[in-house]
Design a protein around this motif. Structure first.
Motif, short mmCIF file in Angstrom:
data_model
loop_
_atom_site.label_atom_id
_atom_site.label_comp_id
_atom_site.label_asym_id
_atom_site.label_seq_id
_atom_site.Cartn_x
_atom_site.Cartn_y
_atom_site.Cartn_z
N SER A 150 -30.54 -0.12 6.33
CA SER A 150 -30.27 1.10 5.55
C SER A 150 -29.01 0.95 4.72
N TYR A 151 -28.97 1.73 3.65
CA TYR A 151 -27.75 1.86 2.86
C TYR A 151 -27.56 3.34 2.56
N SER A 152 -26.35 3.83 2.79
CA SER A 152 -26.07 5.26 2.59
C SER A 152 -24.90 5.42 1.63
N PRO A 153 -25.21 5.71 0.37
CA PRO A 153 -24.13 5.86 -0.60
C PRO A 153 -23.33 7.13 -0.31
N THR A 154 -22.04 7.08 -0.62
CA THR A 154 -21.19 8.25 -0.43
C THR A 154 -19.97 8.12 -1.34
N VAL A 155 -19.13 9.15 -1.31
CA VAL A 155 -17.88 9.08 -2.07
C VAL A 155 -16.74 9.29 -1.08
N ARG A 156 -15.76 8.39 -1.06
CA ARG A 156 -14.58 8.52 -0.19
C ARG A 156 -13.33 8.39 -1.05
N ALA A 157 -12.43 9.34 -0.90
CA ALA A 157 -11.18 9.37 -1.67
C ALA A 157 -11.49 9.20 -3.17
N GLU A 172 -14.72 -0.51 6.55
CA GLU A 172 -14.22 -0.05 5.25
C GLU A 172 -14.42 1.46 5.09
N LEU A 173 -15.55 1.94 5.60
CA LEU A 173 -15.85 3.37 5.44
C LEU A 173 -15.00 4.23 6.35
N THR A 174 -14.81 3.79 7.61
CA THR A 174 -14.20 4.67 8.61
C THR A 174 -12.78 4.28 8.99
N GLY A 175 -12.32 3.12 8.52
CA GLY A 175 -10.92 2.76 8.74
C GLY A 175 -10.66 1.97 10.02
N SER A 176 -11.68 1.79 10.87
CA SER A 176 -11.47 0.99 12.09
C SER A 176 -12.81 0.48 12.58
N SER A 191 -39.44 0.63 -14.30
CA SER A 191 -39.44 -0.57 -15.14
C SER A 191 -38.43 -1.58 -14.61
N ARG A 192 -37.41 -1.08 -13.88
CA ARG A 192 -36.45 -1.95 -13.17
C ARG A 192 -35.69 -1.06 -12.20
N LEU A 193 -35.03 -1.69 -11.24
CA LEU A 193 -34.24 -0.90 -10.29
C LEU A 193 -32.97 -0.40 -10.97
N PRO A 194 -32.58 0.85 -10.73
CA PRO A 194 -31.37 1.36 -11.37
C PRO A 194 -30.10 0.88 -10.67
N ARG A 195 -28.99 0.89 -11.39
CA ARG A 195 -27.69 0.51 -10.79
C ARG A 195 -27.12 1.69 -10.01
N LEU A 196 -26.37 1.36 -8.96
CA LEU A 196 -25.75 2.42 -8.16
C LEU A 196 -24.26 2.57 -8.50
N ARG A 197 -23.74 3.78 -8.32
CA ARG A 197 -22.32 4.02 -8.62
C ARG A 197 -21.40 3.17 -7.76
N SER A 198 -21.83 2.89 -6.52
CA SER A 198 -20.95 2.13 -5.61
C SER A 198 -20.86 0.67 -6.03
N GLY A 199 -21.72 0.24 -6.93
CA GLY A 199 -21.68 -1.14 -7.40
C GLY A 199 -22.45 -2.12 -6.54
N ILE A 200 -23.05 -1.64 -5.44
CA ILE A 200 -23.84 -2.54 -4.58
C ILE A 200 -25.03 -3.09 -5.36
N ASP A 201 -25.45 -4.30 -5.02
CA ASP A 201 -26.63 -4.89 -5.66
C ASP A 201 -27.85 -4.01 -5.35
N PRO A 202 -28.54 -3.50 -6.37
CA PRO A 202 -29.71 -2.63 -6.11
C PRO A 202 -30.76 -3.30 -5.23
N GLU A 203 -30.85 -4.64 -5.31
CA GLU A 203 -31.87 -5.33 -4.49
C GLU A 203 -31.50 -5.30 -3.01
N VAL A 204 -30.23 -5.08 -2.70
CA VAL A 204 -29.80 -4.91 -1.32
C VAL A 204 -29.98 -3.43 -0.93
N ALA A 205 -29.50 -2.53 -1.77
CA ALA A 205 -29.51 -1.09 -1.44
C ALA A 205 -30.92 -0.55 -1.27
#
Ligand SMILES: Cc1cc2nc3c(=O)[nH]c(=O)nc-3n(C[C@H](O)[C@H](O)[C@H](O)COP(=O)(O)OP(=O)(O)OC[C@H]3O[C@@H](n4cnc5c(N)ncnc54)[C@H](O)[C@@H]3O)c2cc1C
Length: 540
Positions: free
Chosen positions: A88-95, A117-121, A321-335
């Protein structure tokens, strides 16, 4: 042309009806399957959803976890189920920064790093591992019993960590999630498995969400959701071949209108319409692949709106027609290779549930997305390079919300679903949606009402009704084969063989397998079949 009498008539050629037919025909019983639609498969089908384009999408169900490897082996199914690279991949916004939580299928350093990276520990990932290790113990205890007569809850419980049993089986799953995890996104990712196809709060006292959670985690003892190569229609095709190769007759365009059991040991009459005339046939056993609520109507009861199940999902199929790009910058083929969670923090899920309870479409609409063609491009057909399918499954959209204005509310729900997706994309989804040769966007949305109209799943409930625990309580009667296999009805010769059987939910074949075993056990005990069945006739 059918003969007048069969050992077994199966009402419905969903994948479970076909599973039962295959087992029983291989055992030497005469089997007739009656299906109201012009094709087999029920909710497990592939369809060319967009006119003029060859791609065959899994129109309703799309991933397989609960089909036991044993059924595949027993029936010699020519079927390939493959793993997705991303869980799974769960996009979000932090800070103020777009980011996300990545969980690999084989969890490794990238998963740990993403949690950190997401939770700090490392605390949250350690909690995740501990929780799912415990649930895996429960899955390992339950999975082998699914193709056996019902185990008792005490027998399962004796094999499971007591804290895991309390968390998953005795207390609302929301409590364990809140206690074990601190991050609201992580809590939501865990919680969604309790809500796919189930309209409930994570804290619901009925525990219906816990049962849904359990089914999502126990398939083959691992809970992995795999991609059927060729789409969901490949599952049905393999089962249909197994049934007909073994001698079962399958009639499509045969909508059953009545099932009439007589006295004990007497044949059951089944009536259907073949489009031009009413037909009737007799059977020693009738297996109902239809939902229990539909079965009661076929048995002659009045339709009871109070007990009718209610589905709560919005299914959207898209061609891009193609996979869209995500705001987080992750490779769409992974997300997009795994389950992409949208607006599914624990707080989002509770707010959405409460809104739907008040009669409003949730905004934001929680849902999840996945791309079949990244794992299995075979369903695409001859399309331009880069083309991909996308499946969206929206939560907390109960049928009641669509009742007053089905068309208008479907359009609004679709708008909200696409808005949830756009919220995490760098470019609007509209900009990559393909068009048919006629210029129509390749988007197909199915509300619970649409699912009911298409498939006769009452209320559009994807499991034919609420899921039950996959074991028997200490007080359960387990006297007849039907009771022991969790497929009984009030009539001894009429058994459930679909999603509505105990343990039948989802694409699993379990409803069919277990109904077939109950018939074979009854035949062996009573010799009540009319065909040439003998114990020696069993072919596996
Ligand atoms: C949108 C959606 C997404 C889903 N996603 C998944 C998923 O990804 N993975 C998963 O495991 N599960 C998923 N499910 C659930 C899963 O598809 C079902 O639980 C499963 O397909 C049920 O199979 P079945 O054979 O028991 O019944 P069905 O598939 O409902 O088949 C019953 C058959 O009976 C026929 N019938 C009904 N009435 C009559 C009558 N009077 N006479 C004759 N025939 C009749 C129907 O036409 C149908 O063919 C999803 C379901 C839906 C709707």
């Amino acid at each position: 042309m059918t003969r007048g009498k069969y050992d077994v008539v199966v009402v419905g050629a969903g994948h479970n009806g076909l599973t039962a037919a295959a087992y029983l025909a291989r055992a030497g019983l005469s089997v007739l399957v009656l299906e109201r639609l012009g094709h087999v498969g029920g909710a497990a089908v592939s369809a060319q959803a967009f006119p003029g384009l060859p791609t065959r999408l899994s129109r309703y169900s799309y991933l397989v976890s609960l089909l036991p490897d044993r059924v595949v082996t027993d029936l010699g199914l020519d079927l390939e189920l493959v793993s997705r690279s991303t869980a799974s991949y769960s996009p979000t916004v932090r800070a103020g920064r777009a980011t996300g939580l990545l969980v690999e299928r084989n969890e490794g350093e990238a998963t740990r790093a993403s949690f950190r990276e997401l939770t700090g520990s490392d605390d949250e990932y350690d909690a995740w591992r501990a929780f799912y290790d415990g649930v895996a113990g429960l899955a390992r205890a339950v999975a082998p019993t699914l193709t056996q007569p019902l185990a008792t809850d005490a027998a399962i419980r004796a094999q499971v960590d007591p804290q895991v049993w309390r968390d998953v089986v005795e207390r609302p799953i929301g409590e364990a999630i809140a206690r074990r995890f601190r991050d609201d996104l992580v809590r939501g990712v865990v919680g969604t498995d309790a809500l796919i196809g189930t309209f409930a709060s994570l804290h619901d006292a009925s525990l219906v969400q816990n049962r849904c959670f359990l089914y999502h985690l126990i398939g083959n003892g691992t809970g992995e959701w795999r991609v059927p190569v060729g789409g969901m229609g490949a599952v049905t095709d393999a089962l249909a071949r197994a049934a007909t190769d073994a001698g079962a007759e399958v009639l499509t365009g045969a909508g059953v209108s009545a099932i009439r059991p007589a006295g004990a040991g007497e044949p059951v009459e089944v009536r259907w319409h073949d489009g031009s005339a009413e037909q009737a046939v007799e059977a020693s056993y009738v297996l109902a692949n239809v939902a229990p609520w539909v079965l009661r109507v076929l048995l002659g009861e009045e339709e009871d709106p109070a007990t009718k199940p209610e589905g709560a999902q919005l299914k959207v199929n898209l061609l891009l027609s193609r996979l869209p790009r995500l705001r987080s910058g992750i490779d769409p083929e992974v997300a997009f290779a795994g389950t992409l969670h949208l607006a599914e923090t624990a707080a989002d899920l509770e707010v959405a549930w409460a809104a739907a309870q008040r009669g409003e479409l949730p905004d934001p609409l929680p849902g999840e997305v996945y791309c079949h063609s990244l794992t299995d491009p075979s369903i695409l057909g001859d399309v331009p390079p880069g083309t991909h399918t996308l499946t969206y499954f929206g939560l907390h959209t109960p049928a009641r919300l669509f009742a007053a204005d089905p068309e208008g509310t479907r359009a609004e729900a679709l708008r909200l679903a696409m808005a949830s997706l756009d919220a995490v994309l760098e470019e609007p989804i509209d900009s990559v949606v393909m068009r048919t040769p006629d210029g129509e966007p390749c988007i197909e949305a199915k509300t619970p009402q649409d699912v009911e109209a298409d498939l006769a799943m009452p209320g559009g409930h994807i499991f034919h009704g609420h899921l039950e625990w996959p074991w028997a309580s200490a007080r359960a009667r387990l006297e007849t084969p039907g009771e022991r296999w969790g497929v009984q009805t009030d009539h001894p010769a009429v058994l459930l063989c679909g999603s509505g059987a105990r343990r039948g939910g989802a694409v699993s074949g379990l409803g069919g397998h277990n109904a077939a075993q109950a018939v074979l056990e009854d035949v062996a005990a009573t010799g009540s079949a009319v065909g040439d069945f003998t114990r020696a006739g069993l072919r596996w």
